[in-house]
Scaffold this motif. Structure first.
Motif, short mmCIF file in Angstrom:
data_model
loop_
_atom_site.label_atom_id
_atom_site.label_comp_id
_atom_site.label_asym_id
_atom_site.label_seq_id
_atom_site.Cartn_x
_atom_site.Cartn_y
_atom_site.Cartn_z
N CYS A 81 0.86 -1.07 -0.15
CA CYS A 81 -0.04 -0.05 0.06
C CYS A 81 0.77 1.09 -0.05
O CYS A 81 0.59 2.14 -0.77
N LEU A 82 1.97 1.24 0.82
CA LEU A 82 2.79 2.28 0.77
C LEU A 82 3.60 2.44 -0.54
O LEU A 82 3.77 3.72 -0.85
N CYS A 85 1.41 4.29 -2.95
CA CYS A 85 1.49 5.64 -2.61
C CYS A 85 2.73 6.51 -3.21
O CYS A 85 2.51 7.82 -3.56
N TYR A 86 3.49 5.96 -2.49
CA TYR A 86 5.05 6.44 -2.62
C TYR A 86 5.30 6.72 -4.13
O TYR A 86 5.88 7.89 -4.63
N SER A 88 3.30 6.91 -6.58
CA SER A 88 2.45 7.99 -7.06
C SER A 88 2.65 9.37 -6.82
O SER A 88 2.15 10.53 -7.34
N VAL A 89 3.49 9.67 -5.93
CA VAL A 89 3.69 10.92 -5.27
C VAL A 89 5.10 11.41 -6.13
O VAL A 89 4.94 12.61 -6.44
N PHE A 116 4.02 14.80 1.55
CA PHE A 116 3.69 13.31 1.34
C PHE A 116 4.87 12.46 1.35
O PHE A 116 5.01 11.39 1.61
N LEU A 120 5.86 9.16 3.52
CA LEU A 120 5.87 7.75 3.03
C LEU A 120 7.65 7.05 2.81
O LEU A 120 7.41 6.12 3.30
N TRP A 162 3.54 4.54 10.44
CA TRP A 162 2.87 5.78 9.78
C TRP A 162 2.66 6.79 10.65
O TRP A 162 2.99 8.00 9.96
#
Length: 321
Positions: A81-82, A85-86, A88-89, A116, A120, A162
């Motif tokens: 999951c991380l 997100c990571y 996608s930043v 962000f 992450l 987190w």
């Protein structure tokens, strides 16, 4: 008399500083050659989609198969999951730079991306340390594993990862955003990163560099020591195993993990554990690609897709479809 003369002069300089404050940054990206940008855009777009697919598959398998509801796979699901997100930043801005060339980013958007990104990357460091500890307990203390890695402990470790990343990011982003940027406003990077921003600041950055350095020591070095201590204890236990097959199995798993940890921490520590500003920005960009693109793509393969239980779950899923 002298006080009256100095005050208006100081006031005028402050007004001038406010007038010239940077409102946006220009990201140069990876390459300035149009021909090279086209090839790199296709390559990195493919890597981005592959990374999302790999990590989404891991999350789906962990959530949908009860036999994967174990502490190790719980952490792997969190890591996947991380990673989504990571990547996608940072990846969208990398692709935008390759598609358009150097482009403008508003100050607020740049600080948001920085926030962000720090959340992450700090969370990933702590998760990698938690995963190393999980393997240490499983191999070195197997009889106590159900107690030491019970669901409450796993949730606490993940939640702490987190929360710790969030707190560190708030402190670092607030310090960097409070600096004055009077120009130039060109970032020789493909995303808003700490070192390039510090290079552009026109104010004294000693306090911000100190906060950056101390947080890097606590997060990066602290979690790295936990991971190294865990894998060192695992190595000692593995060499004491009487069965050669058991030694090979445990060693192959730990060796794969150590490769990921080594690559990630080597690149990150080189950049973020230096209190002085980094001058070799081309090297900075290359290292940034390693831990923002390469490791999110390789982690699912090394940690999960080579695992027998994950293989079995994947085959059952494909059979059902």
């Amino acid at each position: 008399m002298s006080i009256n003369l100095v005050y208006p002069q100081t006031e005028r300089s402050l007004e001038l500083g406010n007038m010239t404050r940077v409102q946006e940054f220009i990201l140069l990206g990876l390459s300035t050659s149009p021909e090279t940008r086209e090839v790199l855009f296709a390559v990195f777009l493919t890597l981005y989609l592959l990374t999302l697919l790999e990590n989404a598959l891991i999350v789906f398998l962990v959530c949908s198969h009860t036999e994967l509801h174990k502490p190790m796979y719980f952490f792997l699901g969190n890591l996947s999951c991380l990673e989504m997100c990571y990547v996608s930043v940072t990846m969208p801005s990398l692709l935008a730079g390759l598609w358009m060339g150097p482009y403008h980013v508003p100050f607020t958007a740049c600080m948001t991306q920085l926030f962000f990104f720090i959340v992450l990357i700090c969370t990933e460091c702590t998760l990698l340390a938690s995963m190393a500890y999980d393997r240490y307990v499983a191999i070195c203390c197997p009889l106590h594993y159900p107690l030491l890695m019970r669901p409450q402990v796993c949730l606490g470790l993940a939640g702490t990862s987190w929360l710790g990343g969030l707190l560190v990011s708030v402190a670092k982003t607030a310090c960097i955003a409070s600096l004055s940027y009077c120009g130039p406003n060109v970032l020789n990077q493909f995303f808003c990163d700490v070192s390039p921003l510090l290079n552009l600041s026109c104010t004294h950055v000693a306090l911000t560099e100190l906060v950056d350095f101390l947080s890097a020591i606590v997060i990066f070095c602290g979690t790295l020591l936990v991971a190294l201590a865990s894998y060192s204890a695992i190595g000692v236990t593995v060499f004491r195993m009487p069965s050669a097959a058991a030694r090979r199995k445990a060693f192959s798993t730990c060796a794969s993990h150590l490769v990921v940890v080594g690559i990630f921490y080597s690149a990150a520590l080189f950049i973020y554990c230096r209190p002085s500003r980094i001058r070799s920005m081309d090297l900075n960009k290359v290292l940034s690609v390693i831990y923002t693109v390469a490791t999110p793509m390789c982690n699912p393969v090394i940690y999960c897709l080579r695992n027998r239980e994950v293989h079995a779950a994947l085959l059952r899923t494909l059979h059902w479809t």
